[in-house]
Design an enzyme around this catalytic site. Structure first.
Site, PDB file in Angstrom:
ATOM      1  N   GLU A  19     -30.490   4.176 -17.792  1.00 48.60           N
ATOM      2  CA  GLU A  19     -29.212   3.633 -16.138  1.00 48.60           C
ATOM      3  C   GLU A  19     -28.181   3.202 -17.221  1.00 48.60           C
ATOM      4  O   GLU A  19     -27.282   3.700 -16.448  1.00 48.60           O
ATOM      5  CB  GLU A  19     -30.055   2.739 -15.154  1.00 48.60           C
ATOM      6  CG  GLU A  19     -30.772   3.333 -14.323  1.00 48.60           C
ATOM      7  CD  GLU A  19     -32.233   2.689 -15.194  1.00 48.60           C
ATOM      8  OE1 GLU A  19     -32.599   2.902 -16.432  1.00 48.60           O
ATOM      9  OE2 GLU A  19     -33.369   2.459 -13.720  1.00 48.60           O
TER      10      GLU A  19
ATOM     11  N   CYS B 298     -33.916  -1.927 -14.208  1.00 50.24           N
ATOM     12  CA  CYS B 298     -34.279  -3.516 -14.539  1.00 50.24           C
ATOM     13  C   CYS B 298     -33.417  -3.741 -13.686  1.00 50.24           C
ATOM     14  O   CYS B 298     -31.913  -3.741 -13.245  1.00 50.24           O
ATOM     15  CB  CYS B 298     -34.390  -3.792 -15.620  1.00 50.24           C
ATOM     16  SG  CYS B 298     -33.300  -3.480 -16.430  1.00 50.24           S
TER      17      CYS B 298
HETATM   18  N1  THU Z   1     -36.897   1.348 -18.644  1.00 53.17           N
HETATM   19  C1  THU Z   1     -35.537   2.134 -18.160  1.00 53.17           C
HETATM   20  O1  THU Z   1     -35.460   3.082 -18.703  1.00 53.17           O
HETATM   21  N2  THU Z   1     -35.066   2.328 -16.536  1.00 53.17           N
HETATM   22  C2  THU Z   1     -35.913   1.469 -16.165  1.00 53.17           C
HETATM   23  O2  THU Z   1     -35.649   1.226 -14.606  1.00 53.17           O
HETATM   24  C3  THU Z   1     -36.955   0.475 -16.655  1.00 53.17           C
HETATM   25  C4  THU Z   1     -37.573   0.542 -17.868  1.00 53.17           C
HETATM   26  C5  THU Z   1     -37.272   1.608 -20.069  1.00 53.17           C
HETATM   27  C6  THU Z   1     -36.867  -0.076 -21.333  1.00 53.17           C
HETATM   28  C7  THU Z   1     -37.895   0.830 -22.068  1.00 53.17           C
HETATM   29  O3  THU Z   1     -38.202   1.723 -22.490  1.00 53.17           O
HETATM   30  C8  THU Z   1     -39.109   1.553 -21.155  1.00 53.17           C
HETATM   31  O4  THU Z   1     -38.568   1.810 -19.865  1.00 53.17           O
HETATM   32  C9  THU Z   1     -40.454  -0.228 -21.003  1.00 53.17           C
HETATM   33  O5  THU Z   1     -39.973  -0.965 -19.988  1.00 53.17           O
END
Ligand code: THU
Length: 150
Positions: A71, A102
């Protein structure tokens, strides 16, 4: 590669066809995820106010903390291309769940989106998705307005 942003002719609330296209674009972006540490690939497609779709994937780092979520990658790309007004984002990936952004990403979206209008699309596939408003994902948010002196 180059700049491959898609432009959607769309006004008003995000329509079904548009949602489908956003989800497709999010899946395309997920394919580029750099996830050697978590193996948790995420893709996002951000619909800008001008109809442009800007995509992002998560980009991990050996030091972990510098990792960018999908995002935020999309938001950073859009802002760095001169776009600051956003209407919706579709998010796909992980283990096929409805993947909600997150807390850090919610706060970053809050900076550039109207929380009462901005739609967050959590998709398991093109037909199975939930649409939430940013205001419900980040209630009592701290924002620009809070910096104004009273
Ligand atoms: N992550 C995202 O790219 N977006 C989210 O909404 C949640 C988490 C990624 C961060 C990390 O590379 C992996 O997912 C595990 O946390």
């Amino acid at each position: 590669m180059g700049n491959q942003n898609t432009v959607l002719e769309n006004t008003g609330s995000v329509r079904t066809e548009c949602v489908k296209q956003l989800i497709q674009k999010a899946y395309e972006a997920q394919a580029y995820a750099y996830v050697p540490y978590s193996d948790f690939a995420v893709g996002a497609a951000l619909l800008c106010a001008d109809g442009t779709i800007v995509t992002g994937c998560n980009i991990e780092n050996a030091a972990y903390t510098p990792t960018s979520c999908a995002e935020r990658t999309a938001v950073c790309k859009a802002v760095s291309e001169g776009r600051r007004a956003f209407r919706a984002i579709a998010i796909v990936g992980g283990h096929g769940q409805y993947l909600a952004p997150c807390g850090v990403c919610r706060q970053v979206l809050m900076e550039f989106a109207d929380p009462d209008q901005f739609e967050v699309i959590l998709a398991r596939n093109e037909k199975d998705y939930q649409v939430l408003l940013l205001r419900d994902l980040l209630p009592y948010a701290f924002s620009q307005a809070d910096l104004a002196r009273v």
